[in-house]
Enzyme design. Structure first.
Site, PDB file in Angstrom:
ATOM      1  N   LYS A 150       5.733 -11.716   7.709  1.00  0.00           N
ATOM      2  CA  LYS A 150       6.133 -11.206   6.388  1.00  0.00           C
ATOM      3  C   LYS A 150       7.070 -12.194   5.690  1.00  0.00           C
ATOM      4  O   LYS A 150       6.978 -12.391   4.475  1.00  0.00           O
ATOM      5  CB  LYS A 150       6.798  -9.835   6.526  1.00  0.00           C
ATOM      6  CG  LYS A 150       5.850  -8.715   6.993  1.00  0.00           C
ATOM      7  CD  LYS A 150       4.703  -8.486   6.036  1.00  0.00           C
ATOM      8  CE  LYS A 150       3.998  -7.150   6.268  1.00  0.00           C
ATOM      9  NZ  LYS A 150       2.799  -6.982   5.410  1.00  0.00           N
ATOM     10  N   TYR A 197       5.901  -9.769  13.460  1.00  0.00           N
ATOM     11  CA  TYR A 197       5.680  -9.121  12.162  1.00  0.00           C
ATOM     12  C   TYR A 197       6.673  -9.657  11.135  1.00  0.00           C
ATOM     13  O   TYR A 197       6.305 -10.000  10.000  1.00  0.00           O
ATOM     14  CB  TYR A 197       5.851  -7.611  12.355  1.00  0.00           C
ATOM     15  CG  TYR A 197       5.739  -6.754  11.121  1.00  0.00           C
ATOM     16  CD1 TYR A 197       4.511  -6.548  10.506  1.00  0.00           C
ATOM     17  CD2 TYR A 197       6.870  -6.114  10.587  1.00  0.00           C
ATOM     18  CE1 TYR A 197       4.403  -5.727   9.377  1.00  0.00           C
ATOM     19  CE2 TYR A 197       6.771  -5.298   9.477  1.00  0.00           C
ATOM     20  CZ  TYR A 197       5.534  -5.112   8.874  1.00  0.00           C
ATOM     21  OH  TYR A 197       5.428  -4.298   7.765  1.00  0.00           O
TER      22      TYR A 197
HETATM   23  N1  LIG Z   1       5.011   1.976   5.806  1.00  0.00           N
HETATM   24  C1  LIG Z   1       6.100   1.215   5.854  1.00  0.00           C
HETATM   25  O1  LIG Z   1       7.202   1.662   6.207  1.00  0.00           O
HETATM   26  C2  LIG Z   1       6.008  -0.241   5.451  1.00  0.00           C
HETATM   27  C3  LIG Z   1       7.219  -0.946   5.276  1.00  0.00           C
HETATM   28  C4  LIG Z   1       7.179  -2.269   4.903  1.00  0.00           C
HETATM   29  C5  LIG Z   1       5.945  -2.896   4.707  1.00  0.00           C
HETATM   30  N2  LIG Z   1       4.785  -2.188   4.908  1.00  0.00           N
HETATM   31  C6  LIG Z   1       3.524  -2.908   4.676  1.00  0.00           C
HETATM   32  O2  LIG Z   1       2.783  -2.217   3.710  1.00  0.00           O
HETATM   33  C7  LIG Z   1       1.397  -2.449   3.929  1.00  0.00           C
HETATM   34  C8  LIG Z   1       0.643  -1.122   3.963  1.00  0.00           C
HETATM   35  O3  LIG Z   1       1.182  -0.335   4.998  1.00  0.00           O
HETATM   36  P1  LIG Z   1       0.986   1.255   5.041  1.00  0.00           P
HETATM   37  O4  LIG Z   1       2.199   1.812   5.661  1.00  0.00           O
HETATM   38  O5  LIG Z   1       0.526   1.759   3.735  1.00  0.00           O
HETATM   39  O6  LIG Z   1      -0.203   1.344   6.133  1.00  0.00           O
HETATM   40  P2  LIG Z   1      -1.480   2.313   6.209  1.00  0.00           P
HETATM   41  O7  LIG Z   1      -1.964   2.202   7.614  1.00  0.00           O
HETATM   42  O8  LIG Z   1      -1.172   3.654   5.661  1.00  0.00           O
HETATM   43  O9  LIG Z   1      -2.523   1.604   5.230  1.00  0.00           O
HETATM   44  C9  LIG Z   1      -3.002   0.322   5.512  1.00  0.00           C
HETATM   45  C10 LIG Z   1      -4.406   0.187   4.965  1.00  0.00           C
HETATM   46  O10 LIG Z   1      -4.846  -1.155   5.222  1.00  0.00           O
HETATM   47  C11 LIG Z   1      -6.142  -1.097   5.803  1.00  0.00           C
HETATM   48  N3  LIG Z   1      -6.313  -2.247   6.679  1.00  0.00           N
HETATM   49  C12 LIG Z   1      -5.655  -2.494   7.834  1.00  0.00           C
HETATM   50  N4  LIG Z   1      -6.110  -3.617   8.390  1.00  0.00           N
HETATM   51  C13 LIG Z   1      -7.061  -4.100   7.578  1.00  0.00           C
HETATM   52  C14 LIG Z   1      -7.911  -5.234   7.620  1.00  0.00           C
HETATM   53  N5  LIG Z   1      -7.892  -6.073   8.665  1.00  0.00           N
HETATM   54  N6  LIG Z   1      -8.777  -5.462   6.600  1.00  0.00           N
HETATM   55  C15 LIG Z   1      -8.824  -4.581   5.547  1.00  0.00           C
HETATM   56  N7  LIG Z   1      -8.068  -3.468   5.472  1.00  0.00           N
HETATM   57  C16 LIG Z   1      -7.197  -3.235   6.479  1.00  0.00           C
HETATM   58  C17 LIG Z   1      -6.172   0.208   6.577  1.00  0.00           C
HETATM   59  O11 LIG Z   1      -7.516   0.649   6.832  1.00  0.00           O
HETATM   60  C18 LIG Z   1      -5.410   1.123   5.621  1.00  0.00           C
HETATM   61  O12 LIG Z   1      -6.261   1.705   4.663  1.00  0.00           O
HETATM   62  C19 LIG Z   1       1.284  -3.272   5.216  1.00  0.00           C
HETATM   63  O13 LIG Z   1       1.149  -4.633   4.873  1.00  0.00           O
HETATM   64  C20 LIG Z   1       2.627  -3.012   5.879  1.00  0.00           C
HETATM   65  O14 LIG Z   1       2.995  -4.064   6.728  1.00  0.00           O
HETATM   66  C21 LIG Z   1       4.787  -0.886   5.266  1.00  0.00           C
END
Ligand SMILES: NC(=O)c1ccc[n+]([C@@H]2O[C@H](COP(=O)([O-])OP(=O)(O)OC[C@H]3O[C@@H](n4cnc5c(N)ncnc54)[C@H](O)[C@@H]3O)[C@@H](O)[C@H]2O)c1
Length: 259
Positions: A159, A155
């Site tokens: 990123k 991951y």
């Molecule tokens: N939550 C955290 O702490 C955090 C920290 C750093 C980075 N991120 C990044 O932020 C982004 C969003 O994360 P989040 O926490 O909001 O997750 P989440 O699971 O709440 O939302 C992710 C969304 O992406 C959609 N999704 C997943 N795979 C998909 C695909 N193959 N095609 C289309 N849609 C898809 C899901 O259905 C969902 O609606 C991600 O890229 C994650 O790596 C999150």
């Protein structure tokens, strides 16, 4: 209203950071295309929002899309252009991690890199012509894991790859007026932490004393996508409550405090 008359594509817009981004862009006047696997969840959220904000409903639409499949991305983006006629902003939010004991495993690496690095590339390729026509902006969601060692090497590497993708595309897309940036969130309160004991146990690691909210990231995405950032391209902006400011200092502080 920085996005009046502009069209934004938000992948992963059905939940978490993506949904907060959708709301922020709608609040600032955009028309928004939500590209997600979970179309029902996105439609339900839009319907719930409509009761309070009925003027925004007609400015948002949901498109089924799997960012791990090129044909699905191409089809969704073609539908967006057919429906809205232009694309000014691409927010590539969809991605995530799957925890594993086999952190160097072949299948794990292939799927995580495909999802988090190749996924945004597929979206950019599909949106490129429309973004060039509008002199638009791309914002990808990375992570602090892609900036320093927070664990989860597949991951983290995917990123981190977004940072060099943004730098390279900033150079090649710059002459066409298209900007490319990344936001790198720390711990954000979304459903991904539900199975890991919740995010708040990590709050002491953040100098600002709390974990982030999806709206904290949406604000940064909106800034980088807006004309307020019109001379910013090729950067990775940490939005992390100070976590990256000095990890050693943070740990020393916690040790001194006996935590
Ligand atoms: N939550 C955290 O702490 C955090 C920290 C750093 C980075 N991120 C990044 O932020 C982004 C969003 O994360 P989040 O926490 O909001 O997750 P989440 O699971 O709440 O939302 C992710 C969304 O992406 C959609 N999704 C997943 N795979 C998909 C695909 N193959 N095609 C289309 N849609 C898809 C899901 O259905 C969902 O609606 C991600 O890229 C994650 O790596 C999150």
């Amino acid at each position: 209203m920085r996005f009046d008359d502009r069209v934004a594509v938000v992948s992963g817009g059905a939940n978490g950071i993506g949904w907060a981004t959708v709301e922020r862009l709608l609040d600032e006047g955009a028309r928004v295309a939500i590209l997600d696997l979970e179309t029902d969840a996105a439609a339900a959220k839009l319907a719930a929002r409509a009761s309070d904000h009925d003027t925004t409903l007609h400015r948002a639409e949901v498109f089924a899309c799997d960012v791990t499949r090129a044909a699905s991305v191409d089809e969704a983006v073609a539908s967006v252009i057919e429906r809205f006629g232009r694309i000014d902003v691409l927010a590539a939010v969809a991605g995530g991690d799957r925890l594993t004991d086999d952190e160097l495993g072949e299948e794990h690496w292939t799927s995580i890199v495909d999802w988090n690095l190749h996924g945004p590339v597929r979206l950019i390729r599909a949106c490129r012509e429309a973004l060039t026509a509008s002199r638009g902006a791309i914002v990808m969601v990375g992570s602090v894991n892609g900036v320093a060692a927070y664990g989860e090497p597949a991951y983290a590497s995917a990123k981190a790859g977004l940072t060099l993708l943004a730098k390279n595309l900033a150079v090649t897309f710059g002459p066409a007026g298209v900007r490319v940036n990344v936001v790198a969130p720390g711990t954000i309160r979304t459903r991904v932490w539900d199975t890991q004991g919740g995010p708040d146990r990590l709050a002491p690691l953040y100098p600002l004393g709390r974990v982030g909210e999806p709206a904290d990231i949406a604000a940064a995405i909106a800034f980088l996508a807006s004309d307020d950032a019109s001379w910013i391209t090729g950067v990775t902006l940490p939005v992390d409550g100070g976590s990256l400011a000095g990890p050693f200092a943070v740990m020393s502080h916690l040790l001194d405090a006996g935590e």
